[in-house]
Motif scaffolding. Structure first.
Motif: not given
Length: 251
Positions: A155-166, A214-225
Motif C-alpha cells: 500500500q502506498v498513498n501520496g505524496p502530498a508535497f508541503q513546505i516544512d516552515s511556511p 490522494p486516495p490510497p494506491m495498492f501496489a501490485r505484485a509486479d511492482m518489484a520489477s
C-alpha cells in the motif's frame, strides 16, 4: 448624607448601560462627512516544496485474525526497517492505522440472477498496518518508494508535497495582499475625488494548508520489477492570503 447615598445608587444603576453603549460603538467610526471603504485583496507567494508526506503499509489476509496479524507484523517490521535504512528519521515515521477486520464471503447467486438471502459468513480476516512518513530528501523519494515495495509494502498513498516552515512564504503573501489592498483603495479614492486618511481595520481570511493526500494506491505484485527509481516531480506550491481592510476616505 442621605442624598449622597441616593446619588451613588443611581450611578451604579446606570453603569451597566454605559458599558453596553461603549460596546455597541466599538466598530470602525469615520469622521463627519468622511466615507468608509472596505477592500478585499489576495496576495500570493510561490515556493518549491521541501517535504513530501506519504503513507506506506501492508495488508495481509489469513483464516484467523491472529494469522493475518502475525504475517502483517512480520512484513511491516521489514517495511519500517527499510524506511530507517533509507535514511528516514524516527521522528518522521508514525503509525497511522492498525486494524483487523473480518472478510465476508460473497452470497450465492440464484438461477434468476438474484442473491440468496443468508447471514454474512466470515471466511477470513484482513490486517492492515500503515505508517505516515515525512520524506525530507525529495530527490530520494522515488527510490524510497521502490525500496518499500521491494521490502513488502503493498500500500502506498501520496505524496502530498508541503513546505516544512511556511511562515516566511505566508508573510510574503500577506505583504503582497496589503500592498494590493492599499493600491486599490487609492484607486477608488482618486476616482471619487477623495483621499485615503487612515486604516480602520484589518482582518485575514483563511491561509495556506497542505494539500490533501490522494486516495490510497495498492501496489501490485509486479511492482518489484519497476525501475530502480520511480520518477517524481515536486513542482511548486502557491501560498495565498486574503485580507479585508477598511479605510477612511476624506476630501
Amino acid at each position: 448624607m442621605k442624598r449622597a447615598l441616593l446619588l451613588a445608587a443611581a450611578c451604579a444603576a446606570l453603569s451597566p448601560f454605559a458599558a453596553s453603549a461603549q460596546t455597541l460603538s466599538s466598530g470602525p467610526v469615520v469622521g463627519a462627512g468622511n466615507t468608509l471603504l472596505s477592500i478585499s485583496a489576495e496576495g500570493k507567494s510561490v515556493r518549491t516544496p521541501d517535504l513530501a508526506v506519504f503513507s506506506a503499509g501492508v495488508t495481509t489476509q489469513g483464516k484467523t485474525a491472529g494469522e493475518a496479524l502475525s504475517e502483517n507484523a512480520q512484513r511491516m517490521t521489514a517495511v519500517i526497517a527499510a524506511l530507517r535504512k533509507a535514511g528516514i528519521a524516527e521522528r518522521d515515521i508514525q503509525t497511522s492505522n492498525l486494524s483487523v477486520n473480518p472478510v465476508y464471503g460473497q452470497p450465492k447467486r440464484l438461477p434468476d440472477g438474484s442473491f440468496e438471502q443468508t447471514d454474512p459468513v466470515i471466511i477470513g480476516y484482513q490486517a492492515t498496518n500503515q505508517v505516515s512518513v515525512r520524506q525530507r530528501k525529495l530527490d530520494q523519494y522515488g527510490k524510497v518508494i521502490d525500496t518499500l515495495v521491494s521490502a513488502g509494502a503493498n500500500q502506498v498513498n501520496g505524496p502530498a508535497f508541503q513546505i516544512d516552515s511556511p511562515d516566511g512564504a505566508m508573510d510574503e503573501a500577506r505583504l503582497a495582499a496589503m500592498s494590493k489592498a492599499r493600491a486599490r483603495a487609492d484607486l477608488y479614492a482618486k476616482a471619487a475625488g477623495l483621499r485615503v486618511v487612515r486604516v480602520l481595520s484589518i482582518s485575514e481570511n483563511g491561509g495556506w494548508a497542505p494539500p490533501p493526500a490522494p486516495p490510497p494506491m495498492f501496489a501490485r505484485a509486479d511492482m518489484a520489477s519497476a525501475p530502480k527509481a520511480s520518477p517524481v516531480a515536486a513542482g511548486e506550491l502557491e501560498m495565498t492570503v486574503t485580507v479585508n481592510v477598511s479605510y477612511e476616505l476624506a476630501q
